[in-house]
Design an enzyme around this catalytic site. Structure first.
Site, short mmCIF file in Angstrom:
data_model
loop_
_atom_site.label_atom_id
_atom_site.label_comp_id
_atom_site.label_asym_id
_atom_site.label_seq_id
_atom_site.Cartn_x
_atom_site.Cartn_y
_atom_site.Cartn_z
N CYS A 112 22.62 7.05 1.70
CA CYS A 112 22.77 6.81 3.09
C CYS A 112 23.82 5.83 3.85
CB CYS A 112 21.23 6.21 3.43
SG CYS A 112 20.14 7.44 3.14
N HIS A 252 21.08 3.01 10.57
CA HIS A 252 20.57 4.05 9.71
C HIS A 252 19.29 4.50 10.13
CE1 HIS A 252 19.59 6.79 6.86
NE2 HIS A 252 18.95 6.10 5.85
N ASN A 282 15.32 11.09 8.96
CA ASN A 282 16.47 10.79 8.23
C ASN A 282 17.33 11.92 7.57
OD1 ASN A 282 17.81 9.38 6.27
ND2 ASN A 282 16.13 8.38 5.38
O1 UT7 Z 1 17.09 6.43 3.76
C1 UT7 Z 1 17.06 5.02 3.09
C2 UT7 Z 1 16.05 4.86 2.17
N1 UT7 Z 1 14.59 5.02 2.55
C3 UT7 Z 1 13.72 4.08 3.35
O2 UT7 Z 1 14.50 3.25 3.46
C4 UT7 Z 1 12.56 4.52 3.45
C5 UT7 Z 1 11.56 3.24 3.45
N2 UT7 Z 1 10.07 3.15 3.46
C6 UT7 Z 1 9.52 3.73 4.44
O3 UT7 Z 1 10.09 4.46 5.51
C7 UT7 Z 1 7.86 3.92 4.47
O4 UT7 Z 1 7.82 3.08 3.13
C8 UT7 Z 1 7.44 5.50 4.22
C9 UT7 Z 1 7.54 5.86 5.73
C10 UT7 Z 1 8.05 6.32 3.21
C11 UT7 Z 1 5.89 5.19 3.79
O5 UT7 Z 1 5.16 4.23 4.97
P1 UT7 Z 1 4.17 3.12 4.41
O6 UT7 Z 1 3.74 2.44 5.38
O7 UT7 Z 1 5.12 2.29 3.38
O8 UT7 Z 1 3.21 3.87 3.64
P2 UT7 Z 1 2.81 3.85 2.11
O9 UT7 Z 1 3.84 4.42 1.10
O10 UT7 Z 1 2.25 2.53 1.81
O11 UT7 Z 1 1.44 4.68 2.08
C12 UT7 Z 1 0.17 4.33 2.63
C13 UT7 Z 1 -0.57 5.62 2.56
C14 UT7 Z 1 -0.74 5.97 1.09
O12 UT7 Z 1 -2.12 6.20 1.06
P3 UT7 Z 1 -3.16 5.62 0.17
O13 UT7 Z 1 -2.60 5.21 -1.14
O14 UT7 Z 1 -2.98 4.07 0.93
O15 UT7 Z 1 -4.48 5.96 0.30
C15 UT7 Z 1 0.01 7.39 1.03
O16 UT7 Z 1 -0.40 8.12 0.16
O17 UT7 Z 1 -0.31 6.83 3.27
C16 UT7 Z 1 -0.10 7.74 2.43
N3 UT7 Z 1 1.03 8.71 2.77
C17 UT7 Z 1 0.63 9.84 3.93
N4 UT7 Z 1 -0.48 10.16 4.71
C18 UT7 Z 1 -0.19 11.21 5.53
C19 UT7 Z 1 2.19 8.89 2.53
N5 UT7 Z 1 2.66 9.79 3.03
C20 UT7 Z 1 1.79 10.42 3.91
C21 UT7 Z 1 2.01 11.55 4.80
N6 UT7 Z 1 0.73 11.61 5.65
N7 UT7 Z 1 3.12 12.12 5.02
#
Ligand code: UT7
Length: 325
Positions: A112, A252, A282
């Site tokens: 990225c 980004h 993204n």
């Molecule tokens: O491009 C450069 C590199 N990329 C980044 O910098 C991305 C950085 N990270 C992020 O943007 C965020 O961490 C995400 C958007 C990927 C995830 O958001 P989060 O608030 O960090 O969520 P999480 O990974 O802590 O997940 C929370 C919950 C999980 O469920 P449990 O374990 O709490 O029951 C996930 O399984 O949300 C769940 N989850 C979803 N639920 C519904 C993960 N993806 C989804 C989804 N829909 N698409």
């Protein structure tokens, strides 16, 4: 004499994939995607389109804006993690598509952050008189490396391309500073394990879905905020300006919450930060050139204004650059 962006163009595929449509594909909701990421929809390229096809559309628009011929290009640098093939480089396909037969062409792999790395290379080429006119592109068909059964990733990404043409001119325009960084120790937070020389493609690697992108989003989130805020601060400092001199931060577009946290750390209000993540998600290396083109098109910035582009991604890599348009 300074380095000026004499032309800029972007291309987004026509097909829109909305959050509501994604609800039918994986266990997710529009509400989750919107509140956790800021994304409402993303663009998806056709099966018949490769990354170079998206890049060529963006490149042609940049050439038209610059009012030059493709033959005037001395180098074409494509930042991408979704090359058409391992080789030839995507830049060589772009060179062929444009008929830019006087241009050297190569890809860079900085995920990225690739577009910012590419601008730094272009600046060095121009300042060392290696090249006069350089095109830098960020171009991605991320839909080709997304596991459409993995809700952790498939809701985040989209396809698109952006291109700029740089040249030394007799104006106040310039790339005022560049700051780049990397941390290979955390490379396994965002990667594609299979298909390369470490795990060459076999039926087993494909069955295990190792050719798709893997990500530990939660761990990346914190690193992204710190790396992007630090990089933007460094680029501002190296340019010998203050944050008040900056008209617009162009970050980004990985997650609206990352962007908001970076803005808070920089002490910059959100109306000085460009956002289009809601429309495209993204698009990796393509987010910053697409956003810059839109910011110019929407009249948010004009000639003479200072913008700071800042990015973070796989590698890990990060970087920022202050540019007087
Ligand atoms: O491009 C450069 C590199 N990329 C980044 O910098 C991305 C950085 N990270 C992020 O943007 C965020 O961490 C995400 C958007 C990927 C995830 O958001 P989060 O608030 O960090 O969520 P999480 O990974 O802590 O997940 C929370 C919950 C999980 O469920 P449990 O374990 O709490 O029951 C996930 O399984 O949300 C769940 N989850 C979803 N639920 C519904 C993960 N993806 C989804 C989804 N829909 N698409």
């Amino acid at each position: 004499m300074g380095i000026e962006i004499i032309g800029i163009g972007s291309y987004l595929p026509e097909k829109i994939l909305t959050n509501t449509e994604l609800e039918k594909m994986v266990d997710t909701t529009d509400e989750w995607i919107t509140t956790r990421t800021g994304i409402k929809e993303r663009r998806i390229a056709k099966d018949t389109e490769a990354t170079s096809d998206l890049a060529i559309h963006a490149a042609k628009r940049a050439i038209k804006k610059a009012n030059i011929s493709a033959l005037d290009l001395d180098a074409i640098i494509v930042a991408t993690i979704t090359p058409d093939m391992f080789f030839p480089s995507t830049a060589c396909f772009v060179q062929k598509g444009l008929g830019a037969k006087n241009a050297a062409a190569f890809d860079i792999a900085a995920a990225c952050s690739g577009f910012i790395y590419g601008l730094a290379i272009a600046k060095s080429f121009i300042n060392s008189d290696t090249c006069k006119t350089v095109m830098v592109l960020g171009a991605e068909k991320l839909s080709s490396i997304v596991d459409w059964t993995d809700r952790n990733i498939c809701v985040l990404l989209g396809d698109g391309a952006g291109a700029v043409i740089l040249k030394k001119t007799n104006s106040t325009s310039d790339i005022l500073s560049t700051y780049l960084g990397a941390d290979g120790n955390a490379g396994d937070l965002l990667y594609i394990p299979g298909g390369g020389s470490r795990n060459p493609a076999t039926h087993k690697t494909v069955d295990e879905r190792l050719h798709y992108m893997k990500m530990e989003g939660n761990k990346l989130f914190k690193i992204a905020v710190r790396a992007m805020a630090d990089s933007a601060k460094k680029a501002i400092e190296l340019a010998g300006i203050t944050r008040d001199d900056v008209k617009l931060i162009i970050p980004h577009q990985a997650n609206i919450r990352i962007v908001e946290a970076v803005a808070r750390q920089l002490g910059v209000p959100m109306d000085k930060v460009f956002l289009n993540i809601q429309k495209y998600g993204n698009t990796s290396s393509a987010t910053t050139p697409i956003a810059l083109e839109e910011a110019i098109y929407e009249g948010k910035v004009k000639k003479g204004d200072i913008v700071v582009l800042v990015a973070f991604g796989g590698g890990l890599t990060w970087g920022a650059t202050a540019i007087r348009l």
